[in-house]
Every structure is written in C-alpha cells, then in structure tokens.
Design a protein around this motif. Structure first.
Motif, mmCIF file in Angstrom:
data_model
loop_
_atom_site.group_PDB
_atom_site.id
_atom_site.type_symbol
_atom_site.label_atom_id
_atom_site.label_comp_id
_atom_site.label_asym_id
_atom_site.label_seq_id
_atom_site.Cartn_x
_atom_site.Cartn_y
_atom_site.Cartn_z
ATOM 1 N N TYR A 94 76.043 52.730 95.470
ATOM 2 C CA TYR A 94 75.245 53.886 95.060
ATOM 3 C C TYR A 94 75.915 55.184 95.505
ATOM 4 O O TYR A 94 76.079 56.115 94.707
ATOM 5 N N PHE A 95 76.309 55.273 96.766
ATOM 6 C CA PHE A 95 76.917 56.503 97.268
ATOM 7 C C PHE A 95 78.302 56.743 96.675
ATOM 8 O O PHE A 95 78.697 57.887 96.448
ATOM 9 N N GLN A 96 79.045 55.689 96.370
ATOM 10 C CA GLN A 96 80.324 55.836 95.676
ATOM 11 C C GLN A 96 80.108 56.458 94.307
ATOM 12 O O GLN A 96 80.835 57.374 93.907
ATOM 13 N N LYS A 97 79.113 55.954 93.583
ATOM 14 C CA LYS A 97 78.803 56.480 92.251
ATOM 15 C C LYS A 97 78.360 57.937 92.346
ATOM 16 O O LYS A 97 78.770 58.772 91.538
ATOM 17 N N GLN A 98 77.522 58.253 93.336
ATOM 18 C CA GLN A 98 77.057 59.627 93.525
ATOM 19 C C GLN A 98 78.227 60.565 93.815
ATOM 20 O O GLN A 98 78.297 61.672 93.268
ATOM 21 N N LEU A 99 79.150 60.122 94.649
ATOM 22 C CA LEU A 99 80.318 60.939 94.993
ATOM 23 C C LEU A 99 81.190 61.180 93.772
ATOM 24 O O LEU A 99 81.617 62.313 93.511
ATOM 25 N N LYS A 100 81.431 60.144 92.990
ATOM 26 C CA LYS A 100 82.244 60.284 91.779
ATOM 27 C C LYS A 100 81.578 61.233 90.788
ATOM 28 O O LYS A 100 82.232 62.082 90.188
ATOM 29 N N THR A 101 80.275 61.109 90.620
ATOM 30 C CA THR A 101 79.527 62.000 89.721
ATOM 31 C C THR A 101 79.651 63.444 90.188
ATOM 32 O O THR A 101 79.897 64.346 89.373
#
Length: 125
Positions: A94-101
C-alpha cells in the motif's frame, strides 16, 4: 534439538521444523514456548532486512544508528498497522503504491508547470 512436523504433513521434508536449544535443562514444551514467543521478533527482522534494508545500513555513529533504527521501526509499525486486518506485506505494498502515485503526481505537476527536459531528467534521476 527438537524435530517437528505438522500432524497433517508428517514425513514431508519441506514441513520439517527444527528447534535447537543450548540449555539442556529445558523441557520440550519450554523450548517450543520460547520459540513461539520469539517468532514475531524473527519475522520483524526478516521483513526489515528484506523490505526496509536493515541489512544494508552503513551507519557508524551511535546517533545515526539510533535514528535509522527508529525510522525503520516506525515504517515497519506503519506497514503492520495500516488497517485492522493488514499484514506487513499488505501495508508495505500500500505505501509503495502511495509513494509511486505521489512521485508521478509531482512529476506531472513539474512538467505541467513548464519544466525543461533536462530538469525532468534531473528530477527523475
């Protein structure tokens, strides 16, 4: 040394678990109880090394190590507590996806505001 198989997988070499204790005075149950209490600690270190680069830390000062340890522990906690039924892996994704976004949103804004191609390449690295 205790050799253990789950009841439904007896004889399966991949299911074999070995528990070792140097204290020969402990009973089998005491050794297993100690391992079961220690297991969350083992998971913490495995996850921290595999995903949070704990094993890559090159700090030499005491203060630097303490700061890194605090940040890494906080990130691990955040991943584990992301939601009620969340695992570390779920929270990490989840946090990886948030960071990429967030990175892509910032890049889009940077380009939209007229950044040069050189500045974009510098930002992307």
């Amino acid at each position: 040394m205790i050799l253990s198989y789950p009841q439904e997988a007896f004889g399966n070499p991949r299911a074999l678990r070995v528990f070792i204790s140097t204290n020969v005075e402990l009973s089998t149950q005491e050794i297993l109880n100690t391992y079961s209490r220690r297991w969350p600690i083992e998971l913490f270190f495995r996850q921290s090394k595999g995903k949070l680069a704990l094993d890559k830390c090159q700090m030499h000062s005491r203060k630097g190590i303490q700061r890194y340890w605090l940040i890494m522990s906080l990130v691990h906690y955040m991943c584990c507590m992301h939601s009620e039924d969340c695992t570390f892996e779920d929270g990490y994704r989840y946090f990886q996806k948030q960071l990429k976004t967030e990175q892509l949103t910032n890049l889009h804004t940077f380009i939209k505001n007229g950044a040069s191609l050189e500045a974009v390449f510098e930002m992307v690295g």
